[in-house]
Design a protein around this motif. Sequence first.
Motif, PDB file in Angstrom:
ATOM      1  N   LYS A  78       0.848  -1.197   0.000  1.00 53.62           N
ATOM      2  CA  LYS A  78       0.000   0.000   0.000  1.00 53.62           C
ATOM      3  C   LYS A  78       0.878   1.239   0.000  1.00 53.62           C
ATOM      4  O   LYS A  78       1.819   1.339   0.772  1.00 53.62           O
ATOM      5  CB  LYS A  78      -0.861   0.000   1.265  1.00 53.62           C
ATOM      6  N   GLU A  79       0.511   2.183  -0.856  1.00 53.06           N
ATOM      7  CA  GLU A  79       1.295   3.410  -0.893  1.00 53.06           C
ATOM      8  C   GLU A  79       1.105   4.232   0.374  1.00 53.06           C
ATOM      9  O   GLU A  79       1.966   5.012   0.744  1.00 53.06           O
ATOM     10  CB  GLU A  79       0.891   4.245  -2.113  1.00 53.06           C
ATOM     11  N   THR A  80      -0.039   4.038   1.025  1.00 55.33           N
ATOM     12  CA  THR A  80      -0.321   4.842   2.208  1.00 55.33           C
ATOM     13  C   THR A  80       0.534   4.426   3.405  1.00 55.33           C
ATOM     14  O   THR A  80       0.628   5.144   4.372  1.00 55.33           O
ATOM     15  CB  THR A  80      -1.797   4.683   2.621  1.00 55.33           C
ATOM     16  N   THR A  81       1.170   3.229   3.324  1.00 56.91           N
ATOM     17  CA  THR A  81       1.953   2.760   4.457  1.00 56.91           C
ATOM     18  C   THR A  81       3.321   3.436   4.460  1.00 56.91           C
ATOM     19  O   THR A  81       4.096   3.254   3.544  1.00 56.91           O
ATOM     20  CB  THR A  81       2.160   1.239   4.377  1.00 56.91           C
ATOM     21  N   PRO A  82       3.620   4.211   5.504  1.00 54.24           N
ATOM     22  CA  PRO A  82       4.938   4.830   5.531  1.00 54.24           C
ATOM     23  C   PRO A  82       5.984   3.767   5.814  1.00 54.24           C
ATOM     24  O   PRO A  82       5.759   2.877   6.620  1.00 54.24           O
ATOM     25  CB  PRO A  82       4.831   5.801   6.710  1.00 54.24           C
ATOM     26  N   SER A  83       7.120   3.814   5.122  1.00 59.88           N
ATOM     27  CA  SER A  83       8.145   2.844   5.467  1.00 59.88           C
ATOM     28  C   SER A  83       9.135   3.521   6.399  1.00 59.88           C
ATOM     29  O   SER A  83       9.344   4.723   6.360  1.00 59.88           O
ATOM     30  CB  SER A  83       8.831   2.310   4.220  1.00 59.88           C
ATOM     31  N   VAL A  84       9.737   2.697   7.249  1.00 61.98           N
ATOM     32  CA  VAL A  84      10.675   3.251   8.224  1.00 61.98           C
ATOM     33  C   VAL A  84      11.934   3.702   7.501  1.00 61.98           C
ATOM     34  O   VAL A  84      12.417   3.039   6.591  1.00 61.98           O
ATOM     35  CB  VAL A  84      11.020   2.170   9.266  1.00 61.98           C
ATOM     36  N   GLN A  85      12.431   4.847   7.913  1.00 63.87           N
ATOM     37  CA  GLN A  85      13.663   5.367   7.338  1.00 63.87           C
ATOM     38  C   GLN A  85      14.798   4.388   7.633  1.00 63.87           C
ATOM     39  O   GLN A  85      15.041   4.042   8.778  1.00 63.87           O
ATOM     40  CB  GLN A  85      13.954   6.734   7.981  1.00 63.87           C
ATOM     41  N   LEU A  86      15.469   3.907   6.569  1.00 69.03           N
ATOM     42  CA  LEU A  86      16.580   2.985   6.782  1.00 69.03           C
ATOM     43  C   LEU A  86      17.740   3.711   7.450  1.00 69.03           C
ATOM     44  O   LEU A  86      18.061   4.840   7.091  1.00 69.03           O
ATOM     45  CB  LEU A  86      17.054   2.422   5.447  1.00 69.03           C
ATOM     46  N   PHE A  87      18.348   3.063   8.428  1.00 77.39           N
ATOM     47  CA  PHE A  87      19.492   3.683   9.098  1.00 77.39           C
ATOM     48  C   PHE A  87      20.702   3.692   8.152  1.00 77.39           C
ATOM     49  O   PHE A  87      21.419   4.668   8.043  1.00 77.39           O
ATOM     50  CB  PHE A  87      19.821   2.922  10.390  1.00 77.39           C
ATOM     51  N   VAL A  88      20.907   2.580   7.459  1.00 74.03           N
ATOM     52  CA  VAL A  88      22.010   2.510   6.501  1.00 74.03           C
ATOM     53  C   VAL A  88      21.505   3.053   5.162  1.00 74.03           C
ATOM     54  O   VAL A  88      20.511   2.558   4.632  1.00 74.03           O
ATOM     55  CB  VAL A  88      22.497   1.055   6.335  1.00 74.03           C
ATOM     56  N   GLU A  92      -1.865  -3.849  14.623  1.00 73.15           N
ATOM     57  CA  GLU A  92      -1.160  -4.501  13.514  1.00 73.15           C
ATOM     58  C   GLU A  92      -0.629  -3.474  12.529  1.00 73.15           C
ATOM     59  O   GLU A  92       0.455  -3.624  11.975  1.00 73.15           O
ATOM     60  CB  GLU A  92      -2.084  -5.491  12.791  1.00 73.15           C
ATOM     61  N   LYS A  93      -1.413  -2.432  12.312  1.00 71.28           N
ATOM     62  CA  LYS A  93      -1.007  -1.421  11.328  1.00 71.28           C
ATOM     63  C   LYS A  93       0.267  -0.704  11.776  1.00 71.28           C
ATOM     64  O   LYS A  93       1.107  -0.323  10.961  1.00 71.28           O
ATOM     65  CB  LYS A  93      -2.137  -0.420  11.118  1.00 71.28           C
ATOM     66  N   ALA A  94       0.416  -0.550  13.101  1.00 74.09           N
ATOM     67  CA  ALA A  94       1.616   0.101  13.617  1.00 74.09           C
ATOM     68  C   ALA A  94       2.870  -0.710  13.280  1.00 74.09           C
ATOM     69  O   ALA A  94       3.965  -0.166  13.162  1.00 74.09           O
ATOM     70  CB  ALA A  94       1.489   0.267  15.131  1.00 74.09           C
ATOM     71  N   ILE A  95       2.693  -2.012  13.090  1.00 75.30           N
ATOM     72  CA  ILE A  95       3.832  -2.895  12.786  1.00 75.30           C
ATOM     73  C   ILE A  95       4.206  -2.821  11.299  1.00 75.30           C
ATOM     74  O   ILE A  95       5.341  -3.084  10.918  1.00 75.30           O
ATOM     75  CB  ILE A  95       3.475  -4.348  13.208  1.00 75.30           C
ATOM     76  N   ASP A  96       3.234  -2.421  10.471  1.00 78.09           N
ATOM     77  CA  ASP A  96       3.442  -2.430   9.015  1.00 78.09           C
ATOM     78  C   ASP A  96       4.769  -1.797   8.595  1.00 78.09           C
ATOM     79  O   ASP A  96       5.505  -2.339   7.778  1.00 78.09           O
ATOM     80  CB  ASP A  96       2.302  -1.678   8.303  1.00 78.09           C
ATOM     81  N   ALA A  97       5.045  -0.628   9.180  1.00 78.90           N
ATOM     82  CA  ALA A  97       6.216   0.132   8.752  1.00 78.90           C
ATOM     83  C   ALA A  97       7.521  -0.607   9.053  1.00 78.90           C
ATOM     84  O   ALA A  97       8.544  -0.354   8.424  1.00 78.90           O
ATOM     85  CB  ALA A  97       6.220   1.482   9.444  1.00 78.90           C
ATOM     86  N   TYR A  98       7.479  -1.522  10.017  1.00 83.52           N
ATOM     87  CA  TYR A  98       8.691  -2.255  10.383  1.00 83.52           C
ATOM     88  C   TYR A  98       8.818  -3.577   9.637  1.00 83.52           C
ATOM     89  O   TYR A  98       9.713  -4.360   9.913  1.00 83.52           O
ATOM     90  CB  TYR A  98       8.720  -2.501  11.901  1.00 83.52           C
ATOM     91  N   SER A  99       7.891  -3.844   8.736  1.00 86.01           N
ATOM     92  CA  SER A  99       7.939  -5.084   7.959  1.00 86.01           C
ATOM     93  C   SER A  99       8.014  -4.738   6.477  1.00 86.01           C
ATOM     94  O   SER A  99       7.031  -4.877   5.762  1.00 86.01           O
ATOM     95  CB  SER A  99       6.686  -5.926   8.206  1.00 86.01           C
ATOM     96  N   PRO A 100       9.196  -4.285   6.034  1.00 89.59           N
ATOM     97  CA  PRO A 100       9.291  -3.823   4.646  1.00 89.59           C
ATOM     98  C   PRO A 100       8.881  -4.908   3.641  1.00 89.59           C
ATOM     99  O   PRO A 100       8.325  -4.595   2.587  1.00 89.59           O
ATOM    100  CB  PRO A 100      10.766  -3.459   4.495  1.00 89.59           C
ATOM    101  N   GLU A 101       9.123  -6.175   3.973  1.00 90.23           N
ATOM    102  CA  GLU A 101       8.801  -7.241   3.023  1.00 90.23           C
ATOM    103  C   GLU A 101       7.308  -7.531   3.002  1.00 90.23           C
ATOM    104  O   GLU A 101       6.778  -8.028   2.016  1.00 90.23           O
ATOM    105  CB  GLU A 101       9.558  -8.527   3.382  1.00 90.23           C
ATOM    106  N   MET A 102       6.642  -7.302   4.119  1.00 90.42           N
ATOM    107  CA  MET A 102       5.199  -7.595   4.210  1.00 90.42           C
ATOM    108  C   MET A 102       4.532  -6.498   5.008  1.00 90.42           C
ATOM    109  O   MET A 102       4.285  -6.634   6.194  1.00 90.42           O
ATOM    110  CB  MET A 102       4.985  -8.959   4.874  1.00 90.42           C
ATOM    111  N   ASN A 103       4.236  -5.410   4.314  1.00 86.50           N
ATOM    112  CA  ASN A 103       3.832  -4.220   5.061  1.00 86.50           C
ATOM    113  C   ASN A 103       2.327  -4.057   5.280  1.00 86.50           C
ATOM    114  O   ASN A 103       1.842  -2.938   5.441  1.00 86.50           O
ATOM    115  CB  ASN A 103       4.433  -2.976   4.414  1.00 86.50           C
TER     116      ASN A 103
END
Length: 678
Positions: free
Chosen positions: A21-31, A322-333
């Motif tokens: 989903k485009e609406t799901t923010p992904s977590v900023q990668l540290f590296v 569950e939605k709060a976890i989405d951003a931390y699961s880049p493979e399955m968001n």
Amino acid sequence: MKRLMILLFAGFSACTGPAPKETTPSVQLFVSETTINQTIDSLKQKKGITNVIRLEKGVKHAASLWHAEDGTSDDFVIFCKTNYVVNETERELLFDKVSKNFESIFGHFNKMSLDLKENVDLNNGPMLEIDKEFSAYSVGAHLLSDLYSNKIAFIVALNFPYYSLEEKGKFNESVTRKEWAMARLGDIFVSRVPAELQQASAKAGADADIYISEYNIEMGRLRTDSGKQLFPDKMVLLSHWNLRDEIKASYANKETGKEKQEMIYKVMERIINQDIPEKVINNPNLQWMPYTNKVFENSKEISCTAEPNKRYQQIINNFKAEKAIDAYSPEMNTFILRKFSGEMEVPQVEVELLFDEYLRSPQLAKIAAIIEKRLGRSLRPYDIWYDGFKARSVIPQEELNSRTTLRYPNPKAFEADMPNMLGKLGWPNERAQYISAKIAVDPARGSGHAWGAQMKGEKAHLRTRIPETGMDYKGYNIAVHEFGHNVEQTISLYDIDHYLLNGVPNTAFTEALAFIFQSRDLQLLGINNSNPDQEQLNTLDTGWSLMEIMGVGMVDMKIWKWLYAHPESTAAELKAAVQTITKDVWNTYFSPVFGIKDEPILGIYSHMISNPLYLAAYSYGQIIEFQLEEHLNGKCFPNEIDRIYKQGRIIPQRWMEGAVGSKLSVKPIMNKLDKAIK
Ligand SMILES: [Zn+2]
């Protein structure tokens, strides 16, 4: 039960199906992207690098898991350069060591959990308060974070890349069992969800569980509009399981059965629509007329407010956690991806297509016609639970009880009889002894269960509750089901070539064998239940119940799709959506079969509240069981069970092809229904 493995693998496997989903923010990668590319480029210069794809996958994956507390970007680069294993022989050696140690870690944690819960799970003397504390203590809770801080997780992620479900589906014949096992190792560290989010998700789930577990209806307090009592005084039924079972049991009651069924359905409608008076839930002190919705206290009518959409608030709470976890699961968001592509390893779209195909099959209306004829009336919505095709033993219940109580006075008697039981199913004595020696039978305090070992050298446990008078037939029937689980757990651990492939693709595959055993319970008692029509009746029963369970699974999936499309919705808005979804699914698939429109019954399942997106797995269990039974027909039962369950935890479609020579499909059951209908 595989609690630790569930903890470790839950949601950590694969991804395909609908695009993120485009609406799901992904977590900023540290590296950063730049650092990742520089690391890959400099590693490419290393001597002997041939597999560039493995290198790129490994570095990117390790980077996706790296947080600030693991070190700086420079530390990451150095880590990769130091720990990337170029040489394939050395990599195999690394795999063997990780595999051996993980078996020891998972196996011992599982053993500890079994030990610490023993006084709560088993009926073995007085229970102290401290027993409950030990039972609730999760010894493995910090394992994952330990494996990140000591960098073992990163060494694994860097050298054993993660393959999505789609990629695994493309593994061809040249992929060895060891490479499959390496791919499974790559599944272990796929997402790194902060502990507080995991706890929030567990809390939402536990709260929903409590809400459901206390949702009792006092049946003895229900009245018709004319004040008639239909159910016994002390009857208390839990929604929805017990309500459903009472509908099933009422088919045998020719006088008031239908009247009872209608009233239960009215109660269900009130629950779904949340116009049930809140005070009557779990309350023995009030009388309730479900049709008019009037409530009486000491024969005096009182006014009551409706339950304020709490049912739907539970789903929203689960969704938010569950939605709060989405951003931390880049493979399955999304939770939908994690449940289907992740846990079940079948993309959600594929599940929906399969359900759609079956629910539209013309055979269903024909079964409906048979049921109408048997009932002598037109169908009502609750006839989704019609159970008149079920095998009724020709032997009276009392006789079955006396046989089982005599044979199994205690758990040890059941344990001692296991080699004999396997012998009756065809296993040679030596093999029957080998399997049975790895299963212990324990006296359960509550209802029974089967809990598998997680390392060789440990036993699987069959927990069963046997009263002092001996095991009754009902208990025996369930124990045989659990025995099927234990046999699967034993074969798929002890006879597997690579530890990381131990187990089955998902829970539906172990349930299939449990049901295959359970259906042979009379044979194991030495009873020949020969009713020439029973096989056809069984097929009709399977076909009808598959329709019901797919229908509610379909509603469950559509609810979660709606939630993702309306993430800010309130409980009232969700209720309205569920009302629309249940009626739509009914009108599309069930209305042509039942001849009635706009029924809400598919919204009553409690799993939707306390165990979201799990219902689809039940349908898969039934389909797998059916395909396996078809395959086993006329073949050597023990040889096939051994061969099939030695495949281990490859992906579901591969497992099915290996087992029966074709993919998971509803065609075999549709074909057999055609014959049974004739
Ligand atoms: Zn089971």
